[in-house]
Design a protein around this motif. Structure first.
Motif, PDB file in Angstrom:
ATOM      1  N   THR A 176       0.822  -1.215   0.000  1.00 17.43           N
ATOM      2  CA  THR A 176       0.000   0.000   0.000  1.00 17.43           C
ATOM      3  C   THR A 176       0.855   1.263   0.000  1.00 17.43           C
ATOM      4  O   THR A 176       0.475   2.278  -0.584  1.00 17.43           O
ATOM      5  CB  THR A 176      -0.932   0.021   1.228  1.00 17.43           C
ATOM      6  OG1 THR A 176      -0.142  -0.149   2.426  1.00 17.43           O
ATOM      7  CG2 THR A 176      -1.942  -1.112   1.141  1.00 17.43           C
ATOM      8  N   GLU A 180       1.354   3.636  -5.303  1.00 17.35           N
ATOM      9  CA  GLU A 180       1.338   4.798  -6.189  1.00 17.35           C
ATOM     10  C   GLU A 180       2.597   4.871  -7.049  1.00 17.35           C
ATOM     11  O   GLU A 180       2.548   5.283  -8.208  1.00 17.35           O
ATOM     12  CB  GLU A 180       1.184   6.089  -5.374  1.00 17.35           C
ATOM     13  CG  GLU A 180      -0.212   6.297  -4.809  1.00 17.35           C
ATOM     14  CD  GLU A 180      -1.293   6.232  -5.883  1.00 17.35           C
ATOM     15  OE1 GLU A 180      -1.107   6.857  -6.938  1.00 17.35           O
ATOM     16  OE2 GLU A 180      -2.303   5.543  -5.672  1.00 17.35           O
ATOM     17  N   ARG A 183       2.051   2.507  -9.891  1.00 16.50           N
ATOM     18  CA  ARG A 183       1.126   3.080 -10.872  1.00 16.50           C
ATOM     19  C   ARG A 183       1.795   4.183 -11.703  1.00 16.50           C
ATOM     20  O   ARG A 183       1.493   4.345 -12.881  1.00 16.50           O
ATOM     21  CB  ARG A 183      -0.120   3.620 -10.169  1.00 16.50           C
ATOM     22  CG  ARG A 183      -1.009   2.508  -9.604  1.00 16.50           C
ATOM     23  CD  ARG A 183      -2.405   3.024  -9.284  1.00 16.50           C
ATOM     24  NE  ARG A 183      -3.301   1.921  -8.978  1.00 16.50           N
ATOM     25  CZ  ARG A 183      -3.792   1.671  -7.767  1.00 16.50           C
ATOM     26  NH1 ARG A 183      -3.453   2.452  -6.747  1.00 16.50           N
ATOM     27  NH2 ARG A 183      -4.610   0.655  -7.569  1.00 16.50           N
ATOM     28  N   LEU A 207      -8.309  -3.151   4.542  1.00 15.70           N
ATOM     29  CA  LEU A 207      -8.303  -2.065   3.558  1.00 15.70           C
ATOM     30  C   LEU A 207      -9.709  -1.513   3.366  1.00 15.70           C
ATOM     31  O   LEU A 207     -10.704  -2.245   3.516  1.00 15.70           O
ATOM     32  CB  LEU A 207      -7.752  -2.561   2.224  1.00 15.70           C
ATOM     33  CG  LEU A 207      -6.296  -3.049   2.243  1.00 15.70           C
ATOM     34  CD1 LEU A 207      -5.891  -3.583   0.864  1.00 15.70           C
ATOM     35  CD2 LEU A 207      -5.343  -1.932   2.658  1.00 15.70           C
ATOM     36  N   PHE A 209     -11.506  -0.806   0.764  1.00 15.92           N
ATOM     37  CA  PHE A 209     -12.311  -1.404  -0.290  1.00 15.92           C
ATOM     38  C   PHE A 209     -12.069  -2.909  -0.422  1.00 15.92           C
ATOM     39  O   PHE A 209     -12.291  -3.485  -1.495  1.00 15.92           O
ATOM     40  CB  PHE A 209     -12.040  -0.702  -1.620  1.00 15.92           C
ATOM     41  CG  PHE A 209     -12.373   0.769  -1.598  1.00 15.92           C
ATOM     42  CD1 PHE A 209     -13.683   1.201  -1.735  1.00 15.92           C
ATOM     43  CD2 PHE A 209     -11.375   1.711  -1.376  1.00 15.92           C
ATOM     44  CE1 PHE A 209     -13.993   2.553  -1.698  1.00 15.92           C
ATOM     45  CE2 PHE A 209     -11.679   3.070  -1.344  1.00 15.92           C
ATOM     46  CZ  PHE A 209     -13.000   3.491  -1.491  1.00 15.92           C
ATOM     47  N   ASP A 212      -9.892  -4.187  -3.498  1.00 14.53           N
ATOM     48  CA  ASP A 212     -10.145  -3.719  -4.864  1.00 14.53           C
ATOM     49  C   ASP A 212      -9.196  -2.587  -5.256  1.00 14.53           C
ATOM     50  O   ASP A 212      -8.931  -2.366  -6.440  1.00 14.53           O
ATOM     51  CB  ASP A 212     -11.596  -3.235  -4.994  1.00 14.53           C
ATOM     52  CG  ASP A 212     -12.590  -4.385  -4.914  1.00 14.53           C
ATOM     53  OD1 ASP A 212     -12.155  -5.549  -5.073  1.00 14.53           O
ATOM     54  OD2 ASP A 212     -13.788  -4.121  -4.683  1.00 14.53           O
ATOM     55  N   GLU A 213      -8.694  -1.863  -4.265  1.00 14.60           N
ATOM     56  CA  GLU A 213      -7.793  -0.753  -4.549  1.00 14.60           C
ATOM     57  C   GLU A 213      -6.397  -1.219  -4.956  1.00 14.60           C
ATOM     58  O   GLU A 213      -5.548  -0.407  -5.326  1.00 14.60           O
ATOM     59  CB  GLU A 213      -7.677   0.186  -3.341  1.00 14.60           C
ATOM     60  CG  GLU A 213      -7.236  -0.503  -2.067  1.00 14.60           C
ATOM     61  CD  GLU A 213      -8.395  -0.955  -1.210  1.00 14.60           C
ATOM     62  OE1 GLU A 213      -8.573  -0.409  -0.109  1.00 14.60           O
ATOM     63  OE2 GLU A 213      -9.132  -1.866  -1.632  1.00 14.60           O
ATOM     64  N   LEU A 214      -6.153  -2.535  -4.921  1.00 13.86           N
ATOM     65  CA  LEU A 214      -4.841  -3.068  -5.291  1.00 13.86           C
ATOM     66  C   LEU A 214      -4.752  -3.455  -6.766  1.00 13.86           C
ATOM     67  O   LEU A 214      -3.690  -3.875  -7.232  1.00 13.86           O
ATOM     68  CB  LEU A 214      -4.515  -4.298  -4.425  1.00 13.86           C
ATOM     69  CG  LEU A 214      -4.516  -4.079  -2.907  1.00 13.86           C
ATOM     70  CD1 LEU A 214      -4.196  -5.388  -2.193  1.00 13.86           C
ATOM     71  CD2 LEU A 214      -3.519  -3.000  -2.509  1.00 13.86           C
TER      72      LEU A 214
END
Length: 343
Positions: A176, A180, A183, A207, A209, A212-214
């Motif tokens: 986490t 970024e 990405r 987490l 979500f 799903d944020e991964l």
């Protein structure tokens, strides 16, 4: 440009040209020759060498203009300016005198690989006192295993071709926290068919979500394995498969070969990619914390390899971090046992 004698220009014509065009009087070779007391056997112009002589560069073995070449003060050979390192001599001499220090490996267009310290052919292995005669050459044995890898700079990695399968593996130390960054450089990661990260310190239940944020652009939803520790620190595995490599329905988690029940014994995540008319691919992503008992990890690894043996006709790839110094082969029991098991 006009020869003033051939054109039969008068002094007045020359003054007019000079006033309008800043003309400088010029006499061609033929007129000059006729005005000098020299042989008139031939009116042809003398032969003029239009190209400079060339010589072979001592480093890259390519031809170069003699007038532009430099001379290495060490070997006294001619080299291109790009093959010279100034006071350090040419690149060839520099690599011999300073073993292991290879700046040209990072900048030269003739070499796109990183210096491999595990190679027995490398000059770096000659630093220090040679081994005593008759002593076991443990370094040579370890090098045979470690040198089977190709070490390439990241910016030289090409997108995986149809007949290839490229994997990126890394100890990410908190997914986490570094998501970024991944990405931001997603175009680089999309060159690989699979991404294997260990020590993610990530439990989807914690987490916002639920994991799903991964998800990463260009990859199927990741296969996530929680860290073995309840604190979710110092463990955790995750594997991504590129969308263009296969359908998501072709990827299966081999639950009988996944384990995170005991943090002391290490963590293993195994997935299988089903392929038509080709061998299936099995990816084993693993992690062992450096603070845990090596013996327990070795026992778990042996049991894992026994179960994996039934899939020996498939393509099996191991990716992970054992936190074992592979250079200690022959001097460390755990390192020697680990390499022997994996070999």
């Amino acid at each position: 440009m006009v020869c003033d004698k051939c054109a039969k220009l008068t002094p007045t014509d020359l003054q007019t040209l000079d006033r309008k065009f800043s003309y400088n009087p010029w006499t061609c070779w033929k007129c000059t020759r006729s005005s000098l007391p020299c042989s008139s056997e031939s009116n042809s112009a003398p032969d003029i060498q239009l190209t400079a002589p060339e010589t072979v560069c001592h480093v890259c073995k390519k031809l170069g203009n003699v007038n532009k070449m430099e001379t290495c003060w060490i070997c006294e050979q001619s080299v291109h300016p790009r093959c010279s390192m100034s006071l350090l001599g040419c690149k060839s001499c520099h690599n011999e005198i300073f073993p292991g220090n290879l700046p040209n490996a990072y900048s030269s267009r003739f070499n796109n690989t990183v210096f491999n310290p595990y190679s027995t052919d490398s000059a770096a292995t000659y630093v220090g006192e040679p081994e005593t005669e008759g002593a076991p050459n443990n370094w040579e044995v370890a090098s045979g295993v470690l040198n089977s890898c190709r070490y390439t700079l990241s910016h030289n990695v090409q997108t995986s071709k149809k007949h290839q399968f490229q994997i990126y593996s890394a100890n990410i130390r908190s997914l986490t926290r570094n998501l970024e960054k991944i990405r931001d450089e997603i175009l680089f990661f999309q060159k690989f068919d699979a991404l294997c990260f260990n020590e993610t310190n990530c439990n989807p239940a914690n987490l916002p979500f639920g994991g799903d944020e991964l998800v990463l652009e260009g990859f199927h939803p990741p296969m996530i394995q929680n860290p073995a520790r309840k604190s979710s620190k110092g463990g955790g595995l995750i594997t991504y498969i590129r969308e263009t490599f296969c359908e998501s329905t072709s990827v299966d988690i081999m639950k009988n070969l996944c384990t995170n029940s005991d943090p002391e014994a290490g963590e293993f995540q195994t997935i299988e990619i089903q392929r038509e008319q080709e061998k299936n691919i099995i990816i084993c992503n693993y992690y062992r914390s450096p603070s845990t008992n090596s013996s327990l990890f070795m026992n778990k690894l042996e049991d894992f390899l026994v179960k994996l043996n039934r899939h020996r006709n498939k393509i099996i790839l191991f990716m992970g971090d054992s936190n074992i110094n592979l250079i200690d082969y022959g001097s460390s029991d755990h390192c020697t046992e680990f390499i022997d098991k994996m070999n």
